[in-house]
Design a protein around this motif. Structure first.
Motif, PDB file in Angstrom:
ATOM      1  N   GLU A 106     -83.032  -3.050 -92.059  1.00  0.00           N
ATOM      2  CA  GLU A 106     -83.825  -4.230 -91.693  1.00  0.00           C
ATOM      3  C   GLU A 106     -83.629  -5.321 -92.747  1.00  0.00           C
ATOM      4  O   GLU A 106     -84.135  -5.216 -93.863  1.00  0.00           O
ATOM      5  CB  GLU A 106     -85.307  -3.856 -91.591  1.00  0.00           C
TER       6      GLU A 106
ATOM      7  N   LEU B 136     -84.886  -8.270 -93.097  1.00  0.00           N
ATOM      8  CA  LEU B 136     -86.028  -9.112 -93.459  1.00  0.00           C
ATOM      9  C   LEU B 136     -87.220  -8.293 -93.971  1.00  0.00           C
ATOM     10  O   LEU B 136     -88.362  -8.735 -93.873  1.00  0.00           O
ATOM     11  CB  LEU B 136     -86.455  -9.956 -92.258  1.00  0.00           C
TER      12      LEU B 136
ATOM     13  N   MET C 281     -89.873 -11.314 -94.060  1.00  0.00           N
ATOM     14  CA  MET C 281     -90.258 -11.621 -92.678  1.00  0.00           C
ATOM     15  C   MET C 281     -91.647 -12.247 -92.589  1.00  0.00           C
ATOM     16  O   MET C 281     -91.890 -13.177 -91.808  1.00  0.00           O
ATOM     17  CB  MET C 281     -90.205 -10.364 -91.804  1.00  0.00           C
TER      18      MET C 281
ATOM     19  N   SER D  45     -86.012  -0.248 -86.373  1.00  0.00           N
ATOM     20  CA  SER D  45     -84.705  -0.903 -86.283  1.00  0.00           C
ATOM     21  C   SER D  45     -83.728  -0.021 -85.504  1.00  0.00           C
ATOM     22  O   SER D  45     -82.955  -0.513 -84.674  1.00  0.00           O
ATOM     23  CB  SER D  45     -84.162  -1.182 -87.691  1.00  0.00           C
TER      24      SER D  45
ATOM     25  N   ALA E  13     -76.946  -9.225 -88.740  1.00  0.00           N
ATOM     26  CA  ALA E  13     -78.337  -9.099 -89.178  1.00  0.00           C
ATOM     27  C   ALA E  13     -79.294  -9.585 -88.094  1.00  0.00           C
ATOM     28  O   ALA E  13     -80.372  -9.008 -87.900  1.00  0.00           O
ATOM     29  CB  ALA E  13     -78.559  -9.898 -90.466  1.00  0.00           C
TER      30      ALA E  13
ATOM     31  N   THR F 180     -82.279  -7.088 -86.846  1.00  0.00           N
ATOM     32  CA  THR F 180     -83.636  -7.326 -87.343  1.00  0.00           C
ATOM     33  C   THR F 180     -84.725  -7.088 -86.292  1.00  0.00           C
ATOM     34  O   THR F 180     -84.509  -7.251 -85.096  1.00  0.00           O
ATOM     35  CB  THR F 180     -83.774  -8.766 -87.876  1.00  0.00           C
TER      36      THR F 180
ATOM     37  N   TRP G  85     -87.402  -8.915 -86.390  1.00  0.00           N
ATOM     38  CA  TRP G  85     -87.984 -10.237 -86.116  1.00  0.00           C
ATOM     39  C   TRP G  85     -87.683 -10.579 -84.654  1.00  0.00           C
ATOM     40  O   TRP G  85     -86.535 -10.603 -84.223  1.00  0.00           O
ATOM     41  CB  TRP G  85     -87.377 -11.279 -87.057  1.00  0.00           C
TER      42      TRP G  85
ATOM     43  N   SER H 169     -86.252 -18.374 -90.818  1.00  0.00           N
ATOM     44  CA  SER H 169     -85.940 -16.940 -90.748  1.00  0.00           C
ATOM     45  C   SER H 169     -84.442 -16.703 -90.863  1.00  0.00           C
ATOM     46  O   SER H 169     -83.997 -15.736 -91.489  1.00  0.00           O
ATOM     47  CB  SER H 169     -86.469 -16.346 -89.433  1.00  0.00           C
TER      48      SER H 169
ATOM     49  N   ILE I 115     -82.347 -14.648 -93.736  1.00  0.00           N
ATOM     50  CA  ILE I 115     -81.299 -13.654 -93.481  1.00  0.00           C
ATOM     51  C   ILE I 115     -80.067 -13.940 -94.331  1.00  0.00           C
ATOM     52  O   ILE I 115     -79.493 -13.040 -94.955  1.00  0.00           O
ATOM     53  CB  ILE I 115     -80.937 -13.631 -91.982  1.00  0.00           C
TER      54      ILE I 115
ATOM     55  N   TRP J  56     -75.642  -3.835 -91.186  1.00  0.00           N
ATOM     56  CA  TRP J  56     -75.609  -5.278 -90.929  1.00  0.00           C
ATOM     57  C   TRP J  56     -74.997  -6.065 -92.080  1.00  0.00           C
ATOM     58  O   TRP J  56     -74.431  -7.142 -91.871  1.00  0.00           O
ATOM     59  CB  TRP J  56     -77.027  -5.807 -90.672  1.00  0.00           C
TER      60      TRP J  56
END
Length: 330
Positions: free
Chosen positions: A31, A33, A37, A57, A156, A160, A162, A180, A184, A241
């Motif tokens: 993840e 973030l 986040m 995730s 990513a 994520t 998000w 955001s 990243i 990622w």
């Protein structure tokens, strides 16, 4: 397997808590973030617990048997708590690694300040990713063309938790989506700065390889018709990622000798404890200097510290940190 009595649960919790930095870093592999986040989406609960964010995730992955993958990754992480995860925790806790990794922002002000110091090429990468992702925001789960994944930061975006896919995100392009995406790209900069060094440790490298294998094993090998193969990003091997790849390290230690590994880790744990005590002592020195009225630009203690004092304090801190690490290794 023992019954999950209170005593057993306490023991398990104690063992997992002892390697918290290791599990946090593994969560960052899944993840992007984890740390930032909540800055731009404060009401989200996706990253309330780092380990849960990791498994969520995996559950969002498309094209794999997520239920089996979650179990495989969980088993690997739990079985590695005294080997790979322990070693990762130790490496992440050193003064030198903490300095190299830097401090991730935790507030909007810190984030804005940090972002403004980023190189121009980094900021351009965020702009390019934002322009590329805009047409997908708010449209739910869709299949992107494989060519999309070569854009810096796009892997990513796919990984994520998000929720940029929700319909309301389309109305938050400037307020939420752009910051955001910047977060990243910033995390990617953090990753390429220190992660290759972290993965140069054979135990950590083997841990990451095992997790990648857990995910790749459950990858569905969908056979597509030639007329529509362009429309789906089907991967033959699952990748993290951050796309950080390090060749397998070579070490003199016999990795099959469990007793030797545990002995080395006990020694590393002792050194880490000593470094933590040193770090606490260094912080006390910094606080002491900051509390002196003569260290500030004016008699008011709330005024900024004089630049000369700040520079000298930083130099002193760096010297003590490196000396501490050097002595602990001897």
């Amino acid at each position: 397997m023992p019954l999950m009595t209170g005593m057993v649960m306490d023991r398990v919790w104690t063992e997992l808590e002892a390697v918290e930095e290791g599990y946090t870093e593994v969560s960052r592999w899944f993840e992007p973030l984890i740390d930032t986040m909540k800055i731009n989406t404060p009401n989200t609960h996706v990253v309330d617990d780092h380990t849960e964010a990791l498994f969520c995730s995996i559950e969002r992955e498309r094209g794999i048997d997520t239920k089996h993958a979650v179990f495989a990754v969980w088993s690997t992480l739990f079985e590695s708590r005294t080997t790979g995860v322990q070693q990762l925790h130790n490496n992440m806790s050193t003064i030198i690694m903490q300095a190299k990794m830097g401090t991730r922002p935790t507030t909007k002000h810190d984030f804005t300040t940090k972002w403004n110091t980023m190189p121009e090429y980094t900021q351009q990468s965020a702009t390019a990713l934002f322009e590329r992702i805009k047409k997908y925001v708010g449209k739910g789960n869709i299949d992107m063309a494989p060519s999309s994944l070569i854009v810096t930061g796009m892997p990513a975006i796919v990984a994520t938790g998000w929720d940029w896919r929700r319909r309301s995100a389309k109305k938050q392009l400037t307020r939420e989506v752009l910051p955001s995406i910047q977060a990243i790209i910033m995390e990617l900069e953090f990753a390429v700065t220190y992660r290759p060094e972290v993965l140069s440790d054979l135990l950590v490298w083997k841990l990451r390889s095992a997790l990648s294998e857990n995910m790749s094993t459950d990858q569905h090998q969908t056979k597509l018709k030639s007329t529509n193969t362009w429309s789906l990003a089907i991967r033959k091997k699952w990748k993290f990622w951050d796309r950080v790849i390090v060749p397998e390290p070579t070490v003199k230690m016999d990795m099959s000798n469990e007793e030797e590994i545990q002995k080395a880790q006990c020694e590393t744990s002792r050194r880490i404890a000593a470094e933590k005590a040193d770090r606490d002592a260094i912080l006390k020195v910094q606080k002491l200097i900051a509390s002196l009225p003569i260290a500030h630009v004016s008699p008011d203690k709330k005024s900024p510290i004089a630049i000369e004092v700040a520079k000298a304090t930083n130099d002193l801190t760096n010297c003590i940190s490196h000396t501490s690490s050097h002595l602990d290794w001897e």
